[in-house]
Design an enzyme around this catalytic site. Structure first.
Site, PDB file in Angstrom:
ATOM      1  N   LEU A 271      -6.377   8.811   3.389  1.00 33.12           N
ATOM      2  CA  LEU A 271      -6.694   7.462   3.889  1.00 33.12           C
ATOM      3  C   LEU A 271      -8.006   7.392   4.658  1.00 33.12           C
ATOM      4  O   LEU A 271      -8.507   6.305   4.930  1.00 33.12           O
ATOM      5  CB  LEU A 271      -5.584   6.890   4.802  1.00 33.12           C
ATOM      6  CG  LEU A 271      -4.141   6.878   4.296  1.00 33.12           C
ATOM      7  CD1 LEU A 271      -3.248   6.148   5.300  1.00 33.12           C
ATOM      8  CD2 LEU A 271      -4.025   6.220   2.938  1.00 33.12           C
TER       9      LEU A 271
ATOM     10  N   SER B 151      -9.336   2.177   2.741  1.00 35.30           N
ATOM     11  CA  SER B 151      -8.360   2.940   1.984  1.00 35.30           C
ATOM     12  C   SER B 151      -7.309   2.074   1.277  1.00 35.30           C
ATOM     13  O   SER B 151      -6.548   2.578   0.463  1.00 35.30           O
ATOM     14  CB  SER B 151      -7.653   3.939   2.899  1.00 35.30           C
ATOM     15  OG  SER B 151      -6.962   3.271   3.943  1.00 35.30           O
TER      16      SER B 151
ATOM     17  N   VAL C  58      -7.902   1.512   9.727  1.00 34.94           N
ATOM     18  CA  VAL C  58      -8.243   2.319  10.907  1.00 34.94           C
ATOM     19  C   VAL C  58      -9.759   2.455  11.073  1.00 34.94           C
ATOM     20  O   VAL C  58     -10.230   3.081  11.993  1.00 34.94           O
ATOM     21  CB  VAL C  58      -7.543   3.700  10.862  1.00 34.94           C
ATOM     22  CG1 VAL C  58      -8.242   4.654   9.911  1.00 34.94           C
ATOM     23  CG2 VAL C  58      -7.424   4.307  12.258  1.00 34.94           C
ATOM     24  N   GLY C  59     -10.520   1.821  10.181  1.00 36.15           N
ATOM     25  CA  GLY C  59     -11.975   1.871  10.301  1.00 36.15           C
ATOM     26  C   GLY C  59     -12.627   0.838   9.395  1.00 36.15           C
ATOM     27  O   GLY C  59     -13.837   0.816   9.225  1.00 36.15           O
ATOM     28  N   GLY C  60     -11.747   0.006   8.791  1.00 32.11           N
ATOM     29  CA  GLY C  60     -12.223  -0.999   7.840  1.00 32.11           C
ATOM     30  C   GLY C  60     -11.401  -0.994   6.569  1.00 32.11           C
ATOM     31  O   GLY C  60     -11.769  -1.621   5.570  1.00 32.11           O
ATOM     32  N   SER C  61     -10.266  -0.307   6.587  1.00 35.98           N
ATOM     33  CA  SER C  61      -9.503  -0.054   5.363  1.00 35.98           C
ATOM     34  C   SER C  61      -8.855  -1.282   4.727  1.00 35.98           C
ATOM     35  O   SER C  61      -8.426  -1.224   3.581  1.00 35.98           O
ATOM     36  CB  SER C  61      -8.423   0.998   5.623  1.00 35.98           C
ATOM     37  OG  SER C  61      -9.027   2.234   5.885  1.00 35.98           O
TER      38      SER C  61
ATOM     39  N   LYS D  48       0.837  -1.211   0.000  1.00 41.95           N
ATOM     40  CA  LYS D  48       0.000   0.000   0.000  1.00 41.95           C
ATOM     41  C   LYS D  48       0.873   1.263   0.000  1.00 41.95           C
ATOM     42  O   LYS D  48       1.940   1.290   0.630  1.00 41.95           O
ATOM     43  CB  LYS D  48      -0.890  -0.034   1.250  1.00 41.95           C
ATOM     44  CG  LYS D  48      -1.889   1.117   1.358  1.00 41.95           C
ATOM     45  CD  LYS D  48      -2.733   0.947   2.608  1.00 41.95           C
ATOM     46  CE  LYS D  48      -3.761   2.066   2.760  1.00 41.95           C
ATOM     47  NZ  LYS D  48      -4.654   1.833   3.909  1.00 41.95           N
TER      48      LYS D  48
END
Length: 548
Positions: A168, A194, A215-218, A119
């Site tokens: 992101l 992201s 960090v939230g589902g990335s 990434k």
């Protein structure tokens, strides 16, 4: 005005140069593959690409498959997928040199000769980590991130960097420099974000093992949207040294780095390779916990909690069916399934996640956008964040009766004092302990949860930030969570979607219903969750789900 015009022209020049570099990367890939094919026309690239990672790595290690055959097979396939989906930002040309060195040293790490994709936000020496920001162009990383260093020591060959959304903090995949990345399964759909470039490349078969952040589902959104598997470990199980985050310094919502692949066994191999002495020596803040083979290979029946909805984001008919069918299959296989009740998810999303991430009044976040040409799709958020405190308070008060404005309550009620931030962190800790107590009371091993899907249309994730509720919960809790595709959208699901109204029947619910439409044949996943530091148990459960 003249100065501004000159500045903008300078920024556009940098963007143009970056795009030209990206185009040159694809040309370099094309030339490298052509040279290889001219030298060895008889190599069967298709059969190499069809091998699952465990089998491929075995053949590489025992010498029955030369590493350059594998490398150029994947460079060729990656080039095809990049041309179709715009997922690659840069070709790491030094990977060709590394390939030759690996052959000469003869040191066989667990990932010897395996090409891996990385990434954009994960540092690779000599290459930019842009996060989609122009200001980060032409600032090559001085050294590899720890994860990349360990991958190289295990014989893996990082060969491309992949696209991300600007900052992101989004689950789409678009920025002003490299543009929009498309879903390889259906180009009108988002690949998720992201880690969207990774999702598209691995999902399209152009990479056999990729690494992203969450960090939230990335990691989980791209995996679910592109029909592959991913694991978000506990935040500190793998080193984050040399990995750039979207909001520096915030501790409320825990970020993690993790693997993405077509199957669970490949994720396990990626984790096995990273959880070694090299990583523990290079980053002493990571607990020295090697991969627990016994837990991963256990066949003991599991006690599994499950829920079909979080009562905040109404699941699509296919999401609900995925959990129900999986529950039945697991029960038929001898596991025990126990209903688990989630409460106050709206409070967790707004008060822990949104307010936690932007507790500084979004100052750190806004700073990243200073001097940039584009503010992504967050115009209203920027206006709110920059507004004075008295206006934020008024807007917060006005918004309370309207579900339509709920997501912005979090944005306009930022913390401003240290004691409030500490109080928030304490509240998150208490919530985590309560959640674990509920888990232990039911004597659970793991949890089966919905995962947002199918893939939303391009542009929809930016309008539907509220739909991160299913994934972000486990960043706030810092639990390992993986994604496994289990079914596809059927005509019946599509028919049932016509009655979808959501829990609040507001603009967000109506927009989400539109975003789900026209998805017959697209994959739908479930989430598999375990307690902190139980990645091996999480993977073992994911493997069970995948097998069934």
């Amino acid at each position: 005005l003249l100065l501004r015009w000159r500045r903008r022209r300078g920024l556009w020049r940098k963007v143009k140069e970056a795009r030209q570099r990206q185009e040159r990367s694809l040309v370099q890939m094309e030339m490298a593959v052509r040279r290889f094919r001219e030298q060895l026309p008889s190599v069967n690239m298709i059969s190499i690409l069809s091998l699952p990672l465990p089998e491929l790595s075995k053949k590489l290690r025992d010498g029955s498959l030369p590493p350059e055959h594998v490398f150029y097979a994947y460079v060729g396939k990656a080039l095809q997928i990049a041309t179709e989906t715009n997922c690659i930002t840069e070709y790491l040309q030094e990977s060709e040199t590394q390939l030759q060195k690996a052959k000469m040293t003869g040191k066989l790490g667990l990932l010897y000769g395996v090409p891996v994709s990385i990434k954009d936000s994960i540092d690779c020496q000599g290459h930019d980590s842009t996060l989609g920001f122009i200001k980060n162009l032409n600032k090559p990383a001085a050294e590899d991130s720890v994860v990349v260093q360990v991958l190289r020591r295990q014989g893996a060959i990082p060969f491309v960097k992949t696209n991300v959304p600007q900052s992101l903090i989004s689950y789409d995949c678009k920025n002003l420099i490299f543009g929009q990345t498309f879903n390889p399964l259906l180009y009108t759909r988002s690949p998720g974000g992201s880690s969207g470039g990774e999702g598209a490349l691995v999902g399209g078969g152009g990479s056999i093992l990729g690494f992203g952040t969450d960090v939230g589902g990335s990691l989980r959104f791209p995996a679910a949207f592109c029909g592959i598997c991913a694991l978000k470990p506990t935040g500190n199980r793998l080193s984050k040294k040399g990995i750039i985050s979207g909001v520096l310094g915030q501790k409320a919502v825990v970020a993690a780095v993790g693997p993405m692949a077509k199957d669970v066994e490949s994720l396990a191999l990626g984790m096995r390779a990273l959880l070694c002495e090299d990583m523990f020596n290079l980053d002493s803040t990571v607990p020295p916990l090697p991969f627990n083979e016994e837990v991963y290979s256990s066949t003991q029946p599991l006690r599994i909690g499950y829920y079909e909805t979080d009562f905040f984001t109404m699941p699509s008919p296919a999401m609900r069916r995925a959990v129900r069918e999986m529950k039945q299959l697991l029960e038929d296989a001898g596991h025990t399934l126990v209903p688990f009740e989630l409460t106050n998810v709206d409070y967790v999303v707004f008060n822990f996640c949104v307010r936690g991430m932007f507790a500084d009044g979004a100052t750190s976040f806004l700073k990243m956008f200073k001097g940039e040409l584009e503010k992504s799709s967050m115009g209203l958020f920027f206006w709110l964040a920059k507004s004075p405190n008295w206006l934020k308070s008024v807007l917060s008060w006005i918004a309370k009766p309207f579900h339509l404005l709920m997501p912005f309550i979090g944005f306009v009620s930022f913390f401003s004092t240290v004691d409030e931030v500490w109080s928030l962190h304490h509240e998150i800790e208490e919530f985590c302990h309560q959640f674990i107590a509920q888990w232990k009371k039911l004597n659970l091993d793991v949890m089966l949860c919905p995962m947002l899907g199918p893939a939303l249309g391009i542009g929809y994730p930016g309008k539907l930030s509220v739909a991160v509720s299913y994934t972000m919960l486990y960043n706030a809790l810092d639990f390992p969570a993986g994604v496994v595709p289990v079914t596809m959208v059927t005509d019946k699901d599509e028919e049932e979607l016509k009655g979808y109204q959501g829990y609040f029947r507001d603009w967000w619910d109506r927009t989400l219903a539109k975003a789900f439409r026209g998805s017959v044949g697209l994959p739908v996943a479930v989430q598999c969750v375990a307690l902190p530091w139980q990645e091996e148990l999480c993977l073992r459960f994911m493997k069970e789900v995948e097998t069934l």
